[in-house]
Scaffold this motif. Structure first.
Motif, PDB file in Angstrom:
ATOM      1  N   ASP A 161     -83.406 -49.120  -2.586  1.00 18.20           N
ATOM      2  CA  ASP A 161     -84.628 -49.836  -2.224  1.00 18.20           C
ATOM      3  C   ASP A 161     -85.818 -49.145  -2.893  1.00 18.20           C
ATOM      4  OD1 ASP A 161     -86.760 -51.113  -1.072  1.00 18.20           O
ATOM      5  OD2 ASP A 161     -86.297 -50.523   0.991  1.00 18.20           O
ATOM      6  N   THR A 162     -86.326 -49.713  -3.977  1.00 15.39           N
ATOM      7  CA  THR A 162     -87.393 -49.062  -4.751  1.00 15.39           C
ATOM      8  C   THR A 162     -88.691 -48.937  -3.961  1.00 15.39           C
ATOM      9  OG1 THR A 162     -87.975 -51.188  -5.759  1.00 15.39           O
ATOM     10  CG2 THR A 162     -86.431 -49.781  -6.962  1.00 15.39           C
ATOM     11  N   ARG A 163     -88.849 -49.706  -2.882  1.00 17.50           N
ATOM     12  CA  ARG A 163     -90.062 -49.556  -2.050  1.00 17.50           C
ATOM     13  C   ARG A 163     -90.145 -48.137  -1.482  1.00 17.50           C
ATOM     14  NH1 ARG A 163     -90.047 -52.909   2.749  1.00 17.50           N
ATOM     15  NH2 ARG A 163     -87.852 -52.287   2.790  1.00 17.50           N
ATOM     16  N   GLN A 164     -88.990 -47.482  -1.343  1.00 22.20           N
ATOM     17  CA  GLN A 164     -88.983 -46.151  -0.736  1.00 22.20           C
ATOM     18  C   GLN A 164     -89.573 -45.075  -1.652  1.00 22.20           C
ATOM     19  OE1 GLN A 164     -85.341 -44.915   1.121  1.00 22.20           O
ATOM     20  NE2 GLN A 164     -85.041 -46.863   2.182  1.00 22.20           N
ATOM     21  N   LEU A 165     -89.811 -45.406  -2.916  1.00 22.50           N
ATOM     22  CA  LEU A 165     -90.409 -44.419  -3.817  1.00 22.50           C
ATOM     23  C   LEU A 165     -91.797 -44.005  -3.324  1.00 22.50           C
ATOM     24  CD1 LEU A 165     -89.330 -45.829  -7.307  1.00 22.50           C
ATOM     25  CD2 LEU A 165     -88.295 -43.979  -5.971  1.00 22.50           C
ATOM     26  N   ARG A 166     -92.471 -44.896  -2.615  1.00 29.64           N
ATOM     27  CA  ARG A 166     -93.801 -44.556  -2.095  1.00 29.64           C
ATOM     28  C   ARG A 166     -93.725 -43.570  -0.921  1.00 29.64           C
ATOM     29  NH1 ARG A 166     -95.131 -50.670  -0.310  1.00 29.64           N
ATOM     30  NH2 ARG A 166     -94.020 -50.892  -2.279  1.00 29.64           N
ATOM     31  N   LEU A 167     -92.501 -43.279  -0.458  1.00 29.84           N
ATOM     32  CA  LEU A 167     -92.331 -42.319   0.639  1.00 29.84           C
ATOM     33  C   LEU A 167     -92.121 -40.888   0.142  1.00 29.84           C
ATOM     34  CD1 LEU A 167     -89.948 -44.272   3.057  1.00 29.84           C
ATOM     35  CD2 LEU A 167     -92.445 -44.078   3.147  1.00 29.84           C
ATOM     36  N   ILE A 168     -91.952 -40.699  -1.165  1.00 29.06           N
ATOM     37  CA  ILE A 168     -91.631 -39.361  -1.664  1.00 29.06           C
ATOM     38  C   ILE A 168     -92.715 -38.357  -1.298  1.00 29.06           C
ATOM     39  CG2 ILE A 168     -91.329 -37.958  -3.739  1.00 29.06           C
ATOM     40  CD1 ILE A 168     -89.784 -40.281  -4.985  1.00 29.06           C
ATOM     41  N   GLU A 169     -93.958 -38.653  -1.602  1.00 32.35           N
ATOM     42  CA  GLU A 169     -95.030 -37.688  -1.305  1.00 32.35           C
ATOM     43  C   GLU A 169     -95.284 -37.548   0.190  1.00 32.35           C
ATOM     44  OE1 GLU A 169     -95.927 -35.520  -3.348  1.00 32.35           O
ATOM     45  OE2 GLU A 169     -94.942 -36.486  -5.052  1.00 32.35           O
ATOM     46  N   PRO A 170     -95.233 -38.620   0.986  1.00 26.41           N
ATOM     47  CA  PRO A 170     -95.301 -38.423   2.439  1.00 26.41           C
ATOM     48  C   PRO A 170     -94.176 -37.544   2.972  1.00 26.41           C
ATOM     49  CG  PRO A 170     -95.810 -40.692   1.918  1.00 26.41           C
ATOM     50  CD  PRO A 170     -95.370 -40.054   0.635  1.00 26.41           C
ATOM     51  N   LEU A 171     -92.959 -37.727   2.467  1.00 22.57           N
ATOM     52  CA  LEU A 171     -91.846 -36.888   2.914  1.00 22.57           C
ATOM     53  C   LEU A 171     -92.042 -35.438   2.479  1.00 22.57           C
ATOM     54  CD1 LEU A 171     -88.877 -39.320   2.239  1.00 22.57           C
ATOM     55  CD2 LEU A 171     -89.571 -38.438   4.477  1.00 22.57           C
ATOM     56  N   ARG A 172     -92.616 -35.239   1.309  1.00 20.18           N
ATOM     57  CA  ARG A 172     -92.905 -33.868   0.862  1.00 20.18           C
ATOM     58  C   ARG A 172     -93.955 -33.231   1.780  1.00 20.18           C
ATOM     59  NH1 ARG A 172     -91.872 -32.422  -4.327  1.00 20.18           N
ATOM     60  NH2 ARG A 172     -92.266 -34.549  -5.063  1.00 20.18           N
ATOM     61  N   ALA A 173     -94.986 -34.003   2.139  1.00 17.24           N
ATOM     62  CA  ALA A 173     -96.011 -33.486   3.053  1.00 17.24           C
ATOM     63  C   ALA A 173     -95.392 -33.145   4.403  1.00 17.24           C
ATOM     64  CB  ALA A 173     -97.123 -34.521   3.221  1.00 17.24           C
ATOM     65  N   PHE A 174     -94.535 -34.029   4.884  1.00 16.57           N
ATOM     66  CA  PHE A 174     -93.865 -33.788   6.162  1.00 16.57           C
ATOM     67  C   PHE A 174     -93.043 -32.506   6.114  1.00 16.57           C
ATOM     68  CE2 PHE A 174     -90.018 -34.531   8.830  1.00 16.57           C
ATOM     69  CZ  PHE A 174     -90.634 -34.510  10.071  1.00 16.57           C
ATOM     70  N   ARG A 175     -92.343 -32.263   5.007  1.00 20.96           N
ATOM     71  CA  ARG A 175     -91.519 -31.056   4.893  1.00 20.96           C
ATOM     72  C   ARG A 175     -92.379 -29.794   4.886  1.00 20.96           C
ATOM     73  NH1 ARG A 175     -86.180 -30.169   3.859  1.00 20.96           N
ATOM     74  NH2 ARG A 175     -85.594 -28.205   2.829  1.00 20.96           N
ATOM     75  N   ILE A 176     -93.526 -29.852   4.214  1.00 18.68           N
ATOM     76  CA  ILE A 176     -94.441 -28.706   4.208  1.00 18.68           C
ATOM     77  C   ILE A 176     -94.854 -28.352   5.643  1.00 18.68           C
ATOM     78  CG2 ILE A 176     -96.774 -27.948   3.557  1.00 18.68           C
ATOM     79  CD1 ILE A 176     -96.420 -29.625   0.977  1.00 18.68           C
ATOM     80  N   ILE A 177     -95.233 -29.379   6.401  1.00 20.07           N
ATOM     81  CA  ILE A 177     -95.680 -29.160   7.782  1.00 20.07           C
ATOM     82  C   ILE A 177     -94.533 -28.668   8.649  1.00 20.07           C
ATOM     83  CG2 ILE A 177     -96.579 -30.324   9.845  1.00 20.07           C
ATOM     84  CD1 ILE A 177     -98.050 -32.236   7.824  1.00 20.07           C
ATOM     85  N   GLN A 178     -93.369 -29.297   8.525  1.00 21.45           N
ATOM     86  CA  GLN A 178     -92.222 -28.912   9.331  1.00 21.45           C
ATOM     87  C   GLN A 178     -91.769 -27.493   9.031  1.00 21.45           C
ATOM     88  OE1 GLN A 178     -92.246 -30.975  11.956  1.00 21.45           O
ATOM     89  NE2 GLN A 178     -90.032 -31.192  11.869  1.00 21.45           N
TER      90      GLN A 178
END
Length: 328
Positions: free
Chosen positions: A258-275
């Motif tokens: 699902d190529t729409r999920q490419l827009r989640l890469i940077e949010p997921l990276r931000a989430f990992r930094i916080i976690q």
């Protein structure tokens, strides 16, 4: 029992636990690199090498651990190379003196080399097959990868962390709150989820003579498929583009992406930094953490995190990576 009660995992306790399920070590216990759990390798009297993992108390319920075990068994039945816990004395999860543990076969291998595109494409195939199995049904006990509640909880942990210098409180929490607000504003429910490996990075991928094997499903959760791909992307945008296309080319041999999920890469990276920051703060009472992560208590670290969060906020506003038309 406290989250930090690994003090009771003495060599005698470990040996007694292992012998209670019919294995008899003939070697010493070799500690392996793990901070969340306690993990040891040993040679048994059957001349085979094993790995015993003692789970951190109170992190997962028995049901959640057993759901992880069942998932890896499903993957193994589908002939996806993973390392499953051994069924000994009729079960995979064992109890001894208040601790829970499992035993795994010990396997060797070398780290995957992401610059080798054929290895990266093979990983894409493995993840496509993994997610095909993972999409058959959702986890019932293990939590979602990300939601508003675990973001709120991570912020709460950090706001109660005594290691952040008073002089940095305002700049740190100002940028943190902005990034968290951006993540909470995303409609995560708009994206389909599957059962994931959850922590798919180079340290959990072994390249063996027979091919790639995925290890350590301790963080498996329900989440968007791109979670298992984005951590393999590194370098400048052009390099990441090539790596992404290589991964997806292999992935789509088994599972549509699902190529729409490419827009989640940077949010997921931000989430990992916080976690990651919150994880270190939660575990600071465990003696292993101040010993191995002493920099977490230094002002310089928190200054760097302020900068990292500002850069990540900017990344949230950048156009996401895209797959080129006809790339495969």
């Amino acid at each position: 029992m406290s989250d930090f009660s690994f003090q009771g995992v003495t060599p005698d306790t470990i040996l007694d636990a292992i012998e209670s399920i019919g294995l008899y070590p003939t070697s010493g216990l070799l500690p392996l690199n793990s901070y969340e759990n306690r993990v040891y390798q040993f040679l048994a009297d059957d001349q085979k090498r094993y790995v015993v993992k003692f789970y951190r108390p109170q992190r997962w319920t028995d049901a959640q651990i057993l759901e992880e075990h069942a998932f890896t068994e499903e993957l193994a039945i589908a002939e996806i190379p993973v390392v499953c816990p051994l069924k000994l004395e009729g079960q995979t999860l064992h109890h001894w003196q208040g601790f829970r543990f499992s035993v795994f076969p010990s396997i060797g291998g070398r780290a995957l080399e992401p610059e080798q595109l054929e290895q990266l494409e093979d990983l894409g195939r493995h993840l496509g097959r993994l997610h095909l199995v993972g999409s058959a049904r959702p986890f019932s006990s293990r939590p979602a990868l990300i939601d508003a509640e675990n973001l709120t909880e991570a912020v709460h942990v950090l706001k109660n962390c005594p290691l952040i210098p008073d002089s940095l409180h305002v700049p740190f929490f100002t940028i943190l709150d902005v990034v968290v607000a951006r993540l909470k504003a995303l409609d995560w429910t708009a994206y389909p989820t599957v059962r994931l490996h959850g922590d798919c990075h180079i340290g959990n991928l072994l390249w063996r003579p027979e091919g790639l094997t995925l290890v350590d499903f301790d963080d498996c959760r329900q989440g968007p498929a791109v979670q298992d791909l984005w951590m393999m992307l590194s370098g400048d945008r052009m390099q990441q583009q090539m790596q992404l296309e290589t991964l997806v080319e292999g992935y789509e041999e088994f599972m549509p992406f699902d190529t729409r999920q490419l827009r989640l890469i940077e949010p997921l990276r931000a989430f990992r930094i916080i976690q990651y920051m919150a994880w270190l703060a939660r575990r600071w009472e465990d003696p292993a953490f101040p010993h191995n992560f002493s920099w977490f208590a230094e002002a310089r670290y928190w200054e760097q995190q302020i900068l990292a969060l500002k850069e990540q906020l900017a990344a949230l506003d950048e156009a996401p990576l895209r797959l080129q038309p006809g790339f495969n």
